[in-house]
Structures are given as C-alpha cells and as structure tokens.
Scaffold this motif. Structure first.
Motif, short mmCIF file in Angstrom:
data_model
loop_
_atom_site.label_atom_id
_atom_site.label_comp_id
_atom_site.label_asym_id
_atom_site.label_seq_id
_atom_site.Cartn_x
_atom_site.Cartn_y
_atom_site.Cartn_z
N ARG A 32 -15.88 -26.83 10.74
CA ARG A 32 -16.20 -27.71 9.61
C ARG A 32 -15.03 -28.60 9.23
O ARG A 32 -15.21 -29.66 8.68
CB ARG A 32 -16.62 -26.88 8.39
N LEU A 33 -13.83 -28.15 9.53
CA LEU A 33 -12.62 -28.89 9.19
C LEU A 33 -12.00 -29.44 10.47
O LEU A 33 -11.76 -28.71 11.42
CB LEU A 33 -11.62 -27.97 8.49
N ARG A 34 -11.78 -30.75 10.49
CA ARG A 34 -11.15 -31.37 11.66
C ARG A 34 -9.64 -31.36 11.45
O ARG A 34 -9.12 -32.14 10.65
CB ARG A 34 -11.66 -32.79 11.85
N ALA A 35 -8.97 -30.46 12.14
CA ALA A 35 -7.53 -30.32 12.02
C ALA A 35 -7.01 -29.58 13.24
O ALA A 35 -7.79 -29.07 14.04
CB ALA A 35 -7.18 -29.54 10.75
N SER A 36 -5.72 -29.54 13.37
CA SER A 36 -5.09 -28.79 14.46
C SER A 36 -4.54 -27.48 13.90
O SER A 36 -3.93 -27.47 12.83
CB SER A 36 -3.93 -29.58 15.05
N PRO A 37 -4.73 -26.39 14.62
CA PRO A 37 -4.16 -25.13 14.15
C PRO A 37 -2.63 -25.20 14.17
O PRO A 37 -2.04 -25.88 15.00
CB PRO A 37 -4.68 -24.09 15.13
N ARG A 38 -2.01 -24.51 13.27
CA ARG A 38 -0.55 -24.49 13.19
C ARG A 38 -0.02 -23.22 13.85
O ARG A 38 -0.72 -22.24 13.98
CB ARG A 38 -0.11 -24.52 11.74
N THR A 39 1.22 -23.28 14.25
CA THR A 39 1.87 -22.11 14.83
C THR A 39 2.95 -21.61 13.86
O THR A 39 3.29 -22.28 12.90
CB THR A 39 2.53 -22.45 16.18
N GLN A 40 3.46 -20.43 14.15
CA GLN A 40 4.50 -19.87 13.30
C GLN A 40 5.83 -20.57 13.57
O GLN A 40 5.97 -21.29 14.54
CB GLN A 40 4.59 -18.36 13.55
N SER A 41 6.80 -20.31 12.73
CA SER A 41 8.03 -21.09 12.75
C SER A 41 8.98 -20.74 13.90
O SER A 41 9.39 -19.61 14.06
CB SER A 41 8.76 -20.94 11.42
N SER A 42 9.30 -21.76 14.67
CA SER A 42 10.37 -21.79 15.66
C SER A 42 10.74 -23.26 15.77
O SER A 42 9.90 -24.13 15.54
CB SER A 42 9.92 -21.30 17.04
N MET A 66 -9.03 -23.17 4.33
CA MET A 66 -8.63 -24.03 5.40
C MET A 66 -8.80 -23.33 6.75
O MET A 66 -9.33 -23.93 7.68
CB MET A 66 -7.18 -24.46 5.21
N CYS A 67 -8.35 -22.09 6.85
CA CYS A 67 -8.45 -21.38 8.12
C CYS A 67 -9.91 -21.19 8.53
O CYS A 67 -10.27 -21.41 9.69
CB CYS A 67 -7.76 -20.03 8.04
N ALA A 68 -10.74 -20.78 7.58
CA ALA A 68 -12.16 -20.58 7.89
C ALA A 68 -12.82 -21.89 8.30
O ALA A 68 -13.63 -21.92 9.23
CB ALA A 68 -12.88 -19.97 6.69
N GLY A 69 -12.47 -22.98 7.63
CA GLY A 69 -13.03 -24.28 7.98
C GLY A 69 -12.61 -24.72 9.37
O GLY A 69 -13.41 -25.28 10.13
N LEU A 70 -11.38 -24.47 9.74
CA LEU A 70 -10.89 -24.81 11.07
C LEU A 70 -11.59 -23.98 12.13
O LEU A 70 -12.08 -24.50 13.13
CB LEU A 70 -9.38 -24.60 11.15
N ARG A 71 -11.68 -22.68 11.90
CA ARG A 71 -12.31 -21.78 12.88
C ARG A 71 -13.80 -22.07 13.06
O ARG A 71 -14.32 -21.95 14.16
CB ARG A 71 -12.10 -20.33 12.46
N SER A 72 -14.48 -22.45 11.99
CA SER A 72 -15.91 -22.72 12.09
C SER A 72 -16.22 -24.12 12.60
O SER A 72 -17.35 -24.43 12.94
CB SER A 72 -16.57 -22.52 10.72
N ILE A 126 5.46 -18.56 20.74
CA ILE A 126 6.41 -19.31 21.54
C ILE A 126 5.78 -19.88 22.81
O ILE A 126 6.11 -20.99 23.22
CB ILE A 126 7.68 -18.48 21.85
N ARG A 127 4.88 -19.16 23.43
CA ARG A 127 4.25 -19.69 24.65
C ARG A 127 3.49 -20.98 24.36
O ARG A 127 3.63 -21.98 25.06
CB ARG A 127 3.32 -18.66 25.28
N THR A 128 2.70 -20.98 23.30
CA THR A 128 1.95 -22.17 22.90
C THR A 128 2.90 -23.31 22.54
O THR A 128 2.68 -24.46 22.91
CB THR A 128 1.05 -21.85 21.69
N GLN A 129 3.99 -22.97 21.86
CA GLN A 129 4.96 -23.99 21.47
C GLN A 129 5.65 -24.59 22.69
O GLN A 129 5.84 -25.81 22.77
CB GLN A 129 5.97 -23.39 20.49
N ILE A 130 6.00 -23.77 23.66
CA ILE A 130 6.62 -24.27 24.89
C ILE A 130 5.65 -25.17 25.64
O ILE A 130 6.00 -26.25 26.11
CB ILE A 130 7.09 -23.11 25.78
N GLU A 131 4.41 -24.73 25.76
CA GLU A 131 3.40 -25.51 26.47
C GLU A 131 3.11 -26.85 25.80
O GLU A 131 2.72 -27.80 26.46
CB GLU A 131 2.10 -24.71 26.62
N SER A 132 3.32 -26.93 24.50
CA SER A 132 3.01 -28.18 23.79
C SER A 132 4.18 -29.18 23.79
O SER A 132 4.03 -30.29 23.30
CB SER A 132 2.61 -27.88 22.35
#
Length: 102
Positions: free
Chosen positions: A9-19, A1-7, A38-44
């Motif tokens: 090939r996979l249409r998805a949104s990256p996930r963040t760690q838990s907060s 899944m991660c490789a597909g997202l980075r390349s 946390i910065r990405t989570q605050i901005e979103s």
C-alpha cells in the motif's frame, strides 16, 4: 509504515540498519559498524562489491562504535573473506571476546 510497505500500500524502499563505509581513495573502505544487513548494503553499493578474486572485498577494516548486536552481527557475514582488522575500544573488545566471541 512497515505494514504499508510490506502490504504494497505504501510506495517506498525498505531501510536497512545502521552501517556506513568511508574511504579516502574510493578503493579501500573502512566499515563503521557491521549491521545484520551488511550483505544487502554491500550489494547496493558497487564500490564494496566483490572484485576479481574469490570472496574479495574493498572493505579493508571495521571500526565498531559499540558492541550492540545491531552493530556487530555483520562481522559473522564478513568472516568469509579472510582476516579483517576490527578496531574498537577495549571495553567493546572485551564484550565481543566474552559475551559474543567473534
């Protein structure tokens, strides 16, 4: 899944760690754990974005469930807004003071 997202090939949104942020009034928020993302989570999430004052935030406190790095590294990113209460158990507090002196 991660490789597909980075390349692309996979249409998805990256996930963040838990907060998670909780509020009883949608104005003052308590952050449960402070992930490295946390910065990405605050901005979103508009309610947590900085307000009118320089480096302001609607985050009024942090509650840590443990002292794992995935739950505490974000404290370093939150330090710029001034003092922020951090609530945790005594063992977590000791670990942070001794093993990860924040």
């Amino acid at each position: 899944m991660c490789a597909g997202l980075r390349s692309g090939r996979l249409r998805a949104s990256p996930r963040t760690q838990s907060s998670i942020a909780v509020s009883g009034d949608s104005a003052s928020w308590i952050l449960i754990n402070a992930s490295p993302d946390i910065r990405t989570q605050i901005e979103s999430f508009d309610a947590l974005r900085p307000g009118g004052a320089v480096r302001s935030s609607a985050i009024s406190a942090v509650l840590l469930t443990d002292a794992q790095l995935d739950h505490t590294i974000g404290l370093l990113l939150l330090r710029e807004g001034g003092p922020l209460p951090v609530y945790c158990t005594e063992p977590v507090s000791q670990d942070l003071r001794n093993g990860f002196p924040v």
